[in-house]
Design an enzyme around this catalytic site. Structure first.
Site, PDB file in Angstrom:
ATOM      1  N   ASN A   1     -22.135 -39.786 -12.766  1.00  0.00           N
ATOM      2  CA  ASN A   1     -23.154 -39.834 -13.821  1.00  0.00           C
ATOM      3  C   ASN A   1     -22.699 -38.917 -14.953  1.00  0.00           C
ATOM      4  OD1 ASN A   1     -25.719 -40.756 -14.846  1.00  0.00           O
ATOM      5  ND2 ASN A   1     -26.549 -38.729 -14.433  1.00  0.00           N
ATOM      6  N   LYS A   2     -23.432 -38.913 -16.027  1.00  0.00           N
ATOM      7  CA  LYS A   2     -23.112 -38.131 -17.228  1.00  0.00           C
ATOM      8  C   LYS A   2     -22.637 -36.728 -16.864  1.00  0.00           C
ATOM      9  CE  LYS A   2     -23.189 -39.283 -20.537  1.00  0.00           C
ATOM     10  NZ  LYS A   2     -21.853 -39.846 -20.884  1.00  0.00           N
TER      11      LYS A   2
ATOM     12  N   ARG B   1     -25.557 -47.698 -24.775  1.00  0.00           N
ATOM     13  CA  ARG B   1     -24.988 -46.966 -23.650  1.00  0.00           C
ATOM     14  C   ARG B   1     -26.017 -46.981 -22.532  1.00  0.00           C
ATOM     15  NH1 ARG B   1     -29.055 -44.568 -23.515  1.00  0.00           N
ATOM     16  NH2 ARG B   1     -28.179 -43.229 -21.915  1.00  0.00           N
ATOM     17  N   GLY B   2     -25.655 -46.443 -21.385  1.00  0.00           N
ATOM     18  CA  GLY B   2     -26.512 -46.520 -20.209  1.00  0.00           C
ATOM     19  C   GLY B   2     -26.000 -47.670 -19.356  1.00  0.00           C
TER      20      GLY B   2
ATOM     21  N   GLN C   1     -27.446 -37.312 -25.702  1.00  0.00           N
ATOM     22  CA  GLN C   1     -28.378 -38.380 -25.304  1.00  0.00           C
ATOM     23  C   GLN C   1     -29.763 -37.807 -24.985  1.00  0.00           C
ATOM     24  OE1 GLN C   1     -25.322 -37.962 -24.093  1.00  0.00           O
ATOM     25  NE2 GLN C   1     -24.228 -39.910 -23.946  1.00  0.00           N
TER      26      GLN C   1
ATOM     27  N   ASP D   1     -24.049 -43.907 -13.079  1.00  0.00           N
ATOM     28  CA  ASP D   1     -23.135 -44.900 -13.663  1.00  0.00           C
ATOM     29  C   ASP D   1     -22.358 -45.667 -12.603  1.00  0.00           C
ATOM     30  OD1 ASP D   1     -23.586 -42.826 -15.947  1.00  0.00           O
ATOM     31  OD2 ASP D   1     -22.858 -44.666 -16.891  1.00  0.00           O
TER      32      ASP D   1
END
Lengths: 342, 342
Positions: free
Chosen positions: A246-247, A46-47, A195, A236
């Site tokens: 983003n997250k 991921r990332g 994460q 992201d």
């Protein structure tokens, strides 16, 4: 900094299985397109930048498998690429890398499979090597914003586990530490997937950076007590006006930073920018399964309604600056972004 | 609404074991002071009003045990009360109830054990019954603030599991629902202990209130999308100026509510007010063990530093109003509080 998340040697793609961290450091080989799709969907990798790199190598491996089976055609390859592209919708690096991979074979005949393979391999290696360089540049550019003794808050994992290199947000911290600045990092555990708790804490320990784990809902209290000097997160997807996907939880931190007058930085490569879209409201937000939240409480009650978006949108006016490989985009971000794009 | 968390009959104290919820609805009997201390410390029982009630009954049971063993003295009883008081420092209801229990025997001779027991039992029953009435009044007062069709966000559990009655924050929702208002409740899972995920969702389902579970870091995104009309939380201690200590994450919600111009309400009985102290900065914040956060990720690495405060402080200027059994304390809360105290 010896941690390398993505390995490609002798046409073999091996990645750290991030589902098993921090309990086990184990690599898994992705032998075909289904392996790659499954690894991305299940968060083994991921990332945003890392997903792009693995997708690129994955498409090379897929083309090679098709050619070895005498079943390669560019049309089929394109269809399969679309399947890969749809497995995670928010991070634009995935479609960016896939696009580079399909484009590089455009002018080559279907039958010239040797040349197609060579181009695909070169492009995948280029994407990976560029990201390594990009992380270095982001790290160097951003490290100037960190002072000796600073306490930094980060969310999710935007480190070497999320990229091909030293990371984006964490790359900045590593570079600052290389400059002998003493840094302490508060790490949001980052529900629901953890994460922060599972990956960032582990990665910072590997790199001997001092850190403290907190639950996501503790960040505000630390800001209230003036224990956070700055916040750095990854991204992201970034729209033309500088809005950042983003997250999930990132937007919350940006609002809290604004209230407490704490600088809020986003670190991201240009492969994460999507200037085809005007604002964050057009970024698709991936919704994930309810069991991702419920399983931690051992709850298997199908009647419980769960809302589980993987990302949120932070409007650019809440962002102090975006740290890129080409420099730092300061406020007004929506205007200054054009000095860096193209 | 048949859910009763604390049962006292025939000198026997039985409570729902909240560690086992939502998987099992099981009662446990608290037979002595150590049982009571252990139940409070390990969160078998939690919630400021509930802790006060259980402590009161616990002290009655303890006095009875001492008397049955011919070892009762008021001096010893006072020492043991202090031990109980120290087991959770933030919620003032604990010391408030203990104080009422030790005070009620003040004028009675050590040897008049029958009268002492009678007074202790009457006081414990009074504390419990008052709380039932208080919850009803808070519910009625607060329900006027909820409109038909509202979506409410709550944090932690301030329901019947946290009180002797229908709850504070959730009591308001139950009363609004009784008035045929259609309500949807978003519930923060409330890391690290999961009072939202484990208790509030379960309690709302028992009471047929529609709900959706979210991770704590998703609340801001819902506010951004205008999906929350108001926020209601409970409290563990309220200082003279109206600052509120409540479950960690409450302050975060208050800042987010302020930014998004969403009303932020605190529901609490006067037993939660501590007008002996001027402001929230004087409220002791309980720090809890790191394993409470780490065990969810199966991490047993002693080298990981964890910051785990159980509560935070929300300054009164971020609170729209405090809903009490005596009425609604509006802004300026620090001034208006005096119309209700005494």
């Amino acid at each position: 900094m010896n941690l390398k998340t993505i390995h490609f040697e002798n046409n073999t793609l091996r990645i750290i299985n991030q589902q098993l961290l921090p309990h086990k450091l184990e690599f898994c080989e992705l032998k075909n397109l289904d392996d790659v799709i499954s690894a991305i969907t299940s968060l083994i990798i991921r990332g945003a930048p890392a997903i792009g790199i693995v997708a690129a190598y994955g498409l090379f491996i897929h083309a090679r498998n098709l050619i070895l089976n005498n079943s390669f055609s560019k049309e089929l390859f394109l269809i399969d690429s679309k399947r890969l592209e749809s497995c995670r919708p928010t991070a634009v690096n995935l479609s960016w890398a896939i696009n580079m991979m399909t484009e590089c074979t455009r002018s080559i005949a279907d039958t010239d499979v040797e040349l197609i393979l060579e181009k695909l391999k070169d492009t995948a290696l280029f994407i990976h090597n560029s990201d390594i360089q990009t992380c270095e540049s982001i790290g160097n550019n951003g490290s100037a914003l960190i002072s000796d003794g600073d306490t930094v808050l980060t969310h999710c994992n935007a480190g070497s586990l999320a990229t091909g290199g030293i990371g984006t947000a964490l790359g900045i911290i590593y570079k600052a530490q290389d400059q002998n600045k003493k840094i302490h990092v508060f790490v949001d555990e980052t529900r629901p997937v953890g994460q922060g708790a599972r990956l960032t804490i582990w990665e910072l320990q590997q790199n001997k950076v001092q850190s403290t784990l907190i639950a996501d809902n503790m960040a505000a209290s630390l800001m209230q007590k003036k224990q956070i000097q700055l916040i750095i997160v990854g991204a992201d997807r970034i729209s033309k006006n500088g809005d950042v996907a983003n997250k999930i939880g990132t937007y919350s931190l940006a609002v809290l930073a604004d209230y407490h007058k704490i600088p809020f930085y986003v670190a991201a490569p240009f492969s994460t920018f999507d200037i085809q879209i005007d604002s964050g409201s057009q970024i698709p937000i991936e919704m994930r399964a309810s069991h991702e939240i419920l399983e931690f409480w051992n709850i298997r009650n199908a009647d419980i309604q769960v809302y589980n978006p993987a990302f949120d949108i932070t409007p650019s006016d809440l962002i102090t600056a975006i740290i890129t490989e080409r420099g730092i985009i300061n406020k007004p971000i929506s205007k200054n972004i054009f000095n860096y794009v193209n």
